[in-house]
Design a protein around this motif. Sequence first.
Motif, PDB file in Angstrom:
ATOM      1  N   VAL A 219       4.151   7.256  14.418  1.00 58.75           N
ATOM      2  CA  VAL A 219       4.851   7.888  13.904  1.00 58.75           C
ATOM      3  C   VAL A 219       5.257   7.728  13.002  1.00 58.75           C
ATOM      4  N   ASP A 220       5.042   8.497  12.026  1.00 59.00           N
ATOM      5  CA  ASP A 220       5.291   8.750   9.888  1.00 59.00           C
ATOM      6  C   ASP A 220       6.126   9.548  10.717  1.00 59.00           C
ATOM      7  N   ALA A 221       7.295   8.523   9.330  1.00 56.18           N
ATOM      8  CA  ALA A 221       8.609   8.923   9.399  1.00 56.18           C
ATOM      9  C   ALA A 221       8.595   8.398   7.949  1.00 56.18           C
ATOM     10  N   VAL A 222       7.682   8.714   7.745  1.00 55.55           N
ATOM     11  CA  VAL A 222       7.376   8.361   5.936  1.00 55.55           C
ATOM     12  C   VAL A 222       8.931   9.173   4.780  1.00 55.55           C
ATOM     13  N   SER A 223       8.989  10.780   4.821  1.00 53.95           N
ATOM     14  CA  SER A 223      10.138  11.190   4.497  1.00 53.95           C
ATOM     15  C   SER A 223      11.361  11.716   5.096  1.00 53.95           C
ATOM     16  N   SER A 224      11.399  10.534   5.960  1.00 55.54           N
ATOM     17  CA  SER A 224      13.219  10.899   6.858  1.00 55.54           C
ATOM     18  C   SER A 224      13.309   9.609   7.400  1.00 55.54           C
TER      19      SER A 224
ATOM     20  N   SER B 176       0.914  -1.354  -0.044  1.00 53.21           N
ATOM     21  CA  SER B 176       0.131  -0.579  -0.631  1.00 53.21           C
ATOM     22  C   SER B 176       0.626   1.247   0.312  1.00 53.21           C
ATOM     23  N   SER B 177       0.733   2.601   0.055  1.00 49.67           N
ATOM     24  CA  SER B 177       1.192   3.519   0.287  1.00 49.67           C
ATOM     25  C   SER B 177       1.363   3.608   2.062  1.00 49.67           C
ATOM     26  N   ALA B 178       1.906   5.026   1.828  1.00 47.13           N
ATOM     27  CA  ALA B 178       2.110   4.877   3.701  1.00 47.13           C
ATOM     28  C   ALA B 178       0.690   5.393   4.354  1.00 47.13           C
ATOM     29  N   TRP B 179      -0.288   6.125   3.571  1.00 42.15           N
ATOM     30  CA  TRP B 179      -1.787   6.262   3.655  1.00 42.15           C
ATOM     31  C   TRP B 179      -2.277   5.157   4.416  1.00 42.15           C
ATOM     32  N   GLY B 180      -2.273   3.515   4.024  1.00 39.59           N
ATOM     33  CA  GLY B 180      -2.905   2.527   4.548  1.00 39.59           C
ATOM     34  C   GLY B 180      -2.248   2.422   5.479  1.00 39.59           C
ATOM     35  N   VAL B 181      -0.680   2.256   5.645  1.00 39.27           N
ATOM     36  CA  VAL B 181      -0.442   2.193   7.224  1.00 39.27           C
ATOM     37  C   VAL B 181      -0.592   3.268   8.328  1.00 39.27           C
ATOM     38  N   MET B 182      -0.836   4.647   7.712  1.00 41.82           N
ATOM     39  CA  MET B 182      -1.189   5.507   8.609  1.00 41.82           C
ATOM     40  C   MET B 182      -2.570   5.236   8.853  1.00 41.82           C
ATOM     41  N   GLU B 183      -3.506   4.857   8.126  1.00 39.47           N
ATOM     42  CA  GLU B 183      -5.179   4.633   8.892  1.00 39.47           C
ATOM     43  C   GLU B 183      -5.417   3.684   9.524  1.00 39.47           C
TER      44      GLU B 183
ATOM     45  N   LEU C  55       1.196  11.109  14.863  1.00 44.60           N
ATOM     46  CA  LEU C  55       2.866  12.433  14.795  1.00 44.60           C
ATOM     47  C   LEU C  55       3.185  12.974  13.645  1.00 44.60           C
ATOM     48  N   ILE C  56       3.926  13.576  12.645  1.00 41.18           N
ATOM     49  CA  ILE C  56       4.748  13.344  11.546  1.00 41.18           C
ATOM     50  C   ILE C  56       6.175  13.640  12.124  1.00 41.18           C
ATOM     51  N   HIS C  57       7.012  13.187  11.821  1.00 35.99           N
ATOM     52  CA  HIS C  57       8.538  13.553  12.518  1.00 35.99           C
ATOM     53  C   HIS C  57       9.267  14.556  11.340  1.00 35.99           C
ATOM     54  N   ASN C  58       8.869  14.039   9.788  1.00 36.48           N
ATOM     55  CA  ASN C  58       9.410  15.027   8.794  1.00 36.48           C
ATOM     56  C   ASN C  58       8.630  15.608   7.713  1.00 36.48           C
ATOM     57  N   GLU C  59       7.719  16.504   8.406  1.00 35.22           N
ATOM     58  CA  GLU C  59       6.606  17.149   7.497  1.00 35.22           C
ATOM     59  C   GLU C  59       6.906  17.875   6.671  1.00 35.22           C
ATOM     60  N   THR C  60       7.015  16.801   5.307  1.00 32.45           N
ATOM     61  CA  THR C  60       7.336  17.282   3.787  1.00 32.45           C
ATOM     62  C   THR C  60       6.468  18.366   3.261  1.00 32.45           C
ATOM     63  N   SER C  61       5.340  18.697   4.049  1.00 27.68           N
ATOM     64  CA  SER C  61       5.385  19.860   3.053  1.00 27.68           C
ATOM     65  C   SER C  61       5.154  21.157   3.237  1.00 27.68           C
TER      66      SER C  61
ATOM     67  N   VAL D 292       7.974   3.539   0.496  1.00 29.87           N
ATOM     68  CA  VAL D 292       9.444   3.559   0.000  1.00 29.87           C
ATOM     69  C   VAL D 292       9.609   4.333  -1.236  1.00 29.87           C
ATOM     70  N   GLN D 293       8.914   4.948  -1.596  1.00 27.83           N
ATOM     71  CA  GLN D 293       8.862   5.676  -2.633  1.00 27.83           C
ATOM     72  C   GLN D 293       9.753   7.251  -2.456  1.00 27.83           C
ATOM     73  N   LYS D 294      10.313   6.954  -0.712  1.00 24.71           N
ATOM     74  CA  LYS D 294      10.576   8.564  -0.954  1.00 24.71           C
ATOM     75  C   LYS D 294      12.411   7.767   0.008  1.00 24.71           C
ATOM     76  N   ALA D 295      13.060   8.194   1.158  1.00 22.39           N
ATOM     77  CA  ALA D 295      14.488   8.155   1.206  1.00 22.39           C
ATOM     78  C   ALA D 295      14.994   6.617   0.818  1.00 22.39           C
TER      79      ALA D 295
ATOM     80  N   ALA E  71       0.579  19.972   5.869  1.00 17.67           N
ATOM     81  CA  ALA E  71      -0.876  18.981   4.992  1.00 17.67           C
ATOM     82  C   ALA E  71      -0.973  17.489   5.202  1.00 17.67           C
ATOM     83  N   PHE E  72       0.910  17.036   5.276  1.00 17.92           N
ATOM     84  CA  PHE E  72       0.011  16.035   6.341  1.00 17.92           C
ATOM     85  C   PHE E  72      -0.438  15.116   7.150  1.00 17.92           C
ATOM     86  N   SER E  73       0.097  16.425   8.348  1.00 15.61           N
ATOM     87  CA  SER E  73      -0.250  15.771   9.947  1.00 15.61           C
ATOM     88  C   SER E  73      -1.326  16.415   9.897  1.00 15.61           C
TER      89      SER E  73
HETATM   90  C1  LIG Z   1       5.262  12.440   5.753  1.00 15.36           C
HETATM   91  C2  LIG Z   1       4.504  12.411   4.521  1.00 15.36           C
HETATM   92  N1  LIG Z   1       3.507  11.530   5.435  1.00 15.36           N
HETATM   93  C3  LIG Z   1       2.556  10.348   4.002  1.00 15.36           C
HETATM   94  C4  LIG Z   1       2.665  10.750   3.400  1.00 15.36           C
HETATM   95  C5  LIG Z   1       1.373  10.305   2.425  1.00 15.36           C
HETATM   96  O1  LIG Z   1       2.251   9.354   1.448  1.00 15.36           O
HETATM   97  P1  LIG Z   1       0.945   7.584   0.916  1.00 15.36           P
HETATM   98  O2  LIG Z   1       0.823   8.961  -1.000  1.00 15.36           O
HETATM   99  O3  LIG Z   1       2.786   7.185   0.494  1.00 15.36           O
HETATM  100  O4  LIG Z   1       0.338   7.574   1.082  1.00 15.36           O
HETATM  101  C6  LIG Z   1       3.235  11.321   2.862  1.00 15.36           C
HETATM  102  C7  LIG Z   1       3.358  11.591   1.389  1.00 15.36           C
HETATM  103  O5  LIG Z   1       4.293  12.596   0.533  1.00 15.36           O
HETATM  104  C8  LIG Z   1       4.366  12.117   3.841  1.00 15.36           C
HETATM  105  O6  LIG Z   1       5.283  13.447   2.908  1.00 15.36           O
END
Ligand SMILES: Cc1ncc(COP(=O)(O)O)c(C=O)c1O
Length: 364
Positions: free
Chosen positions: A161-166, A60-67, A131-137, A186-189, A85-87
């Motif tokens: 804890v979302d460490a999606v982009s760190s 899934s993408s990260a949101w799958g696991v976040m939800e 919470l999001i460690h590294n707020e990508t927006s 895995v599409q990030k770092a 935006a993401f948090s």
């Molecule tokens: C910090 C962070 N969390 C969550 C997401 C959502 O990830 P995905 O699109 O893989 O579900 C992103 C996407 O850019 C993100 O940067």
Amino acid sequence: MGHVKLFIPGPIEVSEKTLAAFAKPVIGHRSQAFKDLYARVQPRLQQLFYTKQPVLLSTSSAWGVMEAAIRNLVNKKVLCCGNGAFSDKWLDVALRSGKEAESIRSEWGSPIRGSAIEEKLATGEFDAVTLIHNETSTGTQSPLSEISSIKKKFPDVMFIVDAVSSLSGQKIPMDELGFDVLLCGVQKAFAMPPGLALFSVSEAGFARAATVKGRGYYFDFLEFKKNAEGNMTPSTPAINHIYALESKLEEIFQEGLDARFARHQKLADMTRAWATNHGFTLFPDEGYESITLTCVNNGARPEKGGRVIDVEKFVKLVKAEGFLINGGYGKIKGTTFRVSNMGDETPETMTELFSAMDKAIAKL
Ligand SMILES: Cc1ncc(COP(=O)(O)O)c(C=O)c1O
């Protein structure tokens, strides 16, 4: 136009080597060959997450696991910490999942502070925090060790804890920090194509899940745990993605974790220097800048001053040079721009990008 190299903050550029690693014959996901593949990637993933817990693989993408984390861990009420935006979106996801939820918000560009979380948890209303460690927006990092000290005061509250982009660009020691879910995509770092999310769950997290109704099936943490014990996933995973993950982990450990983290820091420093040398300021509060991407202020925070350009035109001109950067996200689109340095980039490849950005800026 030929290939435009991605310097957006995800998905990012994927090497030929990683793409080639997908091209292996498909195997059955209940076969011994698959179990062996799964077992081979496990120890390295655990090292990367700094955990003794299994690292679980979600197609899934990260949101799958976040939800999923919300659906698996919240009985009472979840506190969603937002500073971008993401948090901010996590509150909406919690409410749509039928959970009681409330948010605390920091200004975009400011970190989530431990004291703000502590104040809320002291009410006793909450049994989970997101919470999001590294707020990508916004290219802003929140201080994990400070937040970890709050987790230690409220051990029964699940910290998600979302460490999606760190994750993999810097050290995030899950067990030491005491967090209950740590997740990334895995599409990030990792510099892989999108489609796979990785996460780990503490013992306390699994114990909590066992008490929560309505976990569903696809994202049931206990199904993941049970299957992981036999080196499998609950349902048919993106098998070839896992071959590519194995290849990427080989590269990561060949470079060495410390060297990899130092490289990301160095590339972030170079990007920040490019911005300030060109008269810009950085969007995040000083001291909270992301290590995997740089969010440049272009008027979004006027109090910081600095240069303001036509971002849309700038991004187009950089693209014409063969590189894609991002012109800002959500409500700060156009008033910021973002440059990623995550994944396989080096001082040489960043310098190529900066030359293109120099050429573009000269044409504005
Ligand atoms: C910090 C962070 N969390 C969550 C997401 C959502 O990830 P995905 O699109 O893989 O579900 C992103 C996407 O850019 C993100 O940067």
